[in-house]
Design an enzyme around this catalytic site. Structure first.
Site, PDB file in Angstrom:
ATOM      1  CG  HIS A 197      36.094  41.517  33.491  1.00 26.27           C
ATOM      2  ND1 HIS A 197      36.869  42.593  33.141  1.00 26.27           N
ATOM      3  CD2 HIS A 197      35.987  41.545  34.838  1.00 26.27           C
ATOM      4  CE1 HIS A 197      37.207  43.257  34.229  1.00 26.27           C
ATOM      5  NE2 HIS A 197      36.689  42.645  35.272  1.00 26.27           N
ATOM      6  CD  GLU A 439      39.815  47.357  41.005  1.00 18.53           C
ATOM      7  OE1 GLU A 439      39.963  46.223  40.550  1.00 18.53           O
ATOM      8  OE2 GLU A 439      38.742  47.981  40.958  1.00 18.53           O
ATOM      9  CG  ASP A 463      41.537  45.876  37.193  1.00 18.44           C
ATOM     10  OD1 ASP A 463      41.915  45.814  36.008  1.00 18.44           O
ATOM     11  OD2 ASP A 463      40.348  45.831  37.526  1.00 18.44           O
ATOM     12  CB  CYS A 510      37.821  40.048  46.012  1.00 18.24           C
ATOM     13  SG  CYS A 510      37.997  41.711  45.341  1.00 18.24           S
TER      14      CYS A 510
HETATM   15  C1  PEP Z   1      40.281  42.627  40.372  1.00 22.33           C
HETATM   16  O1  PEP Z   1      40.605  43.544  39.609  1.00 22.33           O
HETATM   17  O2  PEP Z   1      41.097  41.876  40.930  1.00 22.33           O
HETATM   18  C2  PEP Z   1      38.865  42.345  40.648  1.00 22.33           C
HETATM   19  C3  PEP Z   1      38.517  41.501  41.576  1.00 22.33           C
HETATM   20  O3  PEP Z   1      37.945  42.954  39.872  1.00 22.33           O
HETATM   21  P1  PEP Z   1      37.689  42.590  38.346  1.00 22.33           P
HETATM   22  O4  PEP Z   1      38.375  41.268  38.063  1.00 22.33           O
HETATM   23  O5  PEP Z   1      36.217  42.496  38.170  1.00 22.33           O
HETATM   24  O6  PEP Z   1      38.289  43.735  37.618  1.00 22.33           O
HETATM   25 MG    MG Z   2      39.174  45.048  38.997  1.00 30.18          MG
END
Ligand code: PEP
Ligand code: MG
Length: 595
Positions: A197, A439, A463, A510
């Site tokens: 993140h 995920e 994830d 996403c």
């Molecule tokens: C993911 O896990 O791909 C996602 C979009 O959420 P984050 O990156 O915030 O965990």
């Molecule tokens: Mg995620």
């Protein structure tokens, strides 16, 4: 401390593209130390803790020194570490700390912090810039002792100069947010994974970031000039004029490429044979909203709401969240946002949130599990969302769902919230679509069941890949396992696409995979039609889509689904994409210095 070091290139892992040149600023993580008093019978134990921390710090420095000696003898860096080790025996630090513990009944870490502050105050009064600069050596050593005492790292951002390139062992998403706003130009860290993140925020802010640079402490001095090439994962320490010109040239070409791609502008994301693809933006911070508009994002496929609150000491009230949501809706000017409910935990923890760390935070009480366990927090967010939905259309997305029961529990709370708002006579819109992030491996396997019980699905590959391949996305030691084109990942995506289609539910992706143009054909060929990504990725993905014939993408997927290893798949896919889109996907120009 010896002769001026010479230029050196270190390699890490490319995390956020772009080129930054500036003065290196060490954010060794100023360890957060709170004043803690002890009682007389604890003095001995605190003195022992302090002595242990000194021994551990010395052992760490010695280990690095030995590594250096093995590679390059006892040169400049070796002697710096020797000086750092000597500081561990410095009377001003050691004796003063012991005295503060004993006489002022302070905890070991509080006593170290006080002793360090006294030493720093003396350094600050020194006129000679050489000695004043040694302040950073004391900083490094002092923070190292503190880390060994408390183990937790926090950061001091106030002293970072604008334009600096910040380096640290590791950085939190909140560090990058604050430092980005304070005007630093780039980052590199020893730890961290490219889909962490922390990196997500750096990308959102358009700041170059290289992770996984091993052993940089051996080579870098604070105040040294550095270049970070985030796209290539390169770090140049103390660059000479030729290197500066070379990287300036690259920066100019990258900018030109970005401008060329942006020229696609409002043109639709449509393949040559007429397939319309939806390109949306992922947002973390409100300041990204104008970028999303500029690059022609059609909607906001993922709004990571927790980033609005990571820098705060407490969680926001319903009213504050409502106000944020309404200003987001206003700034987005009609682009429908998908607000993901709090995805806290793992590397995203506001100071106010106490979560059991567990031995593996990525598998712990995070995300929807946390929200379901803290109904008050969850309900406050849902109330704000349903109220905001009265102002403009929005969607709600639940993160990290691992089973139908969890989805039902979340939906039930939504129903409860709507009933309460209704009863209270508060205006709200109860017809908000509710979606599930796919995920976790279990969610991927039961995507068909989840699809029947929600309104839309979106694949979070960051994830999903970490959990399917059992490789922590934040751990640089297993970064080599992160392969979006692993046959296991491709099969999972194929299964999810088929499940959503059978249930007739919209599906998007996403995770970072959606925004990497090298994967666009694979995803189109697998049947994805809706992509959400960091806004700055939209132009390049759109340019690939507009030059694509769906048949070609499908043929590529037919070919790779037969292959058994990720490297075979990568060879075929990357070869194909780089061959077809040389100008968009690579810096094709020779490396020549900028004119
Ligand atoms: C993911 O896990 O791909 C996602 C979009 O959420 P984050 O990156 O915030 O965990
Ligand atoms: Mg995620």
């Amino acid at each position: 401390m010896g002769a001026r070091p010479t230029m050196r290139k270190l390699m890490g892992v490319s995390a956020s593209p772009g080129i930054a040149m500036g003065v290196a600023h060490f954010l060794g993580g100023r360890v957060q130390v709170h004043e803690r008093r002890i009682v007389p019978h604890q003095v001995e134990a605190e003195q022992r803790r302090f002595a242990d921390a000194l021994v551990r710090s010395d052992a760490e420095l010695e280990r690095i020194q030995q590594q250096i000696a093995a590679k390059e003898g006892d040169g400049h860096q070796y002697r710096i570490l020797e000086a750092h080790r000597l500081m561990l025996t410095d009377v001003h630090l050691v004796e003063e700390t012991r005295r503060i513990i004993r006489e002022e009944l302070a905890s070991a870490e509080w006593a170290v912090r006080r002793a360090l502050d006294q030493i720093q105050a003396v350094f600050d009064r020194i006129e000679n810039p050489y000695f004043r600069d040694r302040r950073s050596d004391i900083d490094m050593v002092g923070e190292q002792i503190l880390r060994n005492l408390v183990g937790v790292v926090a950061s001091a951002h106030d002293t970072v100069p604008r334009g600096a390139v910040v380096f640290a062992h590791d950085l939190s998403p909140a560090d990058v947010t604050q430092l980005g706003r304070a005007g630093v130009s780039g980052f590199f860290t020893e730890g961290g994974g490219k889909t962490s993140h922390t990196v997500v925020v750096a990308r959102a802010l358009g700041l170059p970031f290289v992770v996984g640079v091993q052993d940089f402490v051996q080579h870098i001095l604070p105040g040294m000039s550095v270049i970070v090439d985030g796209g290539r994962g390169e770090l140049i320490l103390d660059p000479d004029d030729a290197a500066r010109a070379l990287y300036a040239g690259r920066a100019v070409r990258e900018l030109a490429r970005a401008h060329r791609l942006a020229a696609v502008g409002e043109a639709p994301a449509q393949t040559v044979d007429g397939l319309r693809v939806h390109l949306a933006a992922n947002l973390e911070l409100l300041e990204e909203a104008p970028v999303a508009a500029e690059v022609g994002a059609e909607s906001i496929g993922l709004f990571r709401t927790e980033f609005l609150y990571l820098e705060r000491a407490d969680l926001p009230s319903e009213e504050e969240q409502y106000a944020h949501l309404v200003s987001a809706l206003t700034m987005l000017g009609g682009r429908v946002p998908t607000f993901r409910t709090l995805d806290l935990g793992g590397d995203k923890l506001p100071a106010s949130v106490r979560m059991p760390a567990g031995s593996n935070p990525a598998l712990g009480l995070r995300s929807i599990r946390y929200s379901l366990s803290q109904r008050g927090v969850f309900k406050a967010q849902l109330r704000a969302l349903y109220r905001a939905a009265k102002v403009a259309p929005l969607r709600i997305l639940f993160p990290m769902i691992s089973g139908v029961a969890e989805l039902r529990a979340a939906r039930e709370i939504c129903t409860e919230v709507c009933a309460e708002l209704d009863q209270e006579g508060v205006p709200f819109n109860g017809t908000v679509p509710l979606g599930v992030m796919i995920e976790t491996p279990s969610a991927a396997f039961i995507a068909d069941m989840l699809a029947e019980e929600c309104d839309f699905l979106t694949i979070g590959t960051n994830d999903l890949i970490q959990y399917l391949l059992a490789a922590d996305r934040q751990d640089e030691h297993v970064g080599y396992l992160y392969h979006p084109l692993h046959p296991g990942i491709l099969r999972a995506i194929r299964h999810i696409v088929a499940s959503a289609a059978r249930a007739g539910k919209p599906l998007a992706m996403c995770g970072d995979m959606a925004g990497d143009p090298l994967f666009t054909w694979v995803l189109l060929g697998l049947g994805l039609r809706d992509f959400s990504m960091a806004p700055r990725q939209i132009p390049v993905v759109k340019s690939v889509v507009r030059a694509t014939d769906l048949g070609e993408a499908q043929a590529l997927v037919r070919q790779i689904m037969e292959l058994r290893t990720e490297s075979e798949v990568e060879e075929v896919v990357l070869g194909k994409m780089r061959g077809r889109f040389p100008l968009d996907l690579t810096d094709a120009d020779d490396d020549k210095p900028a004119a």
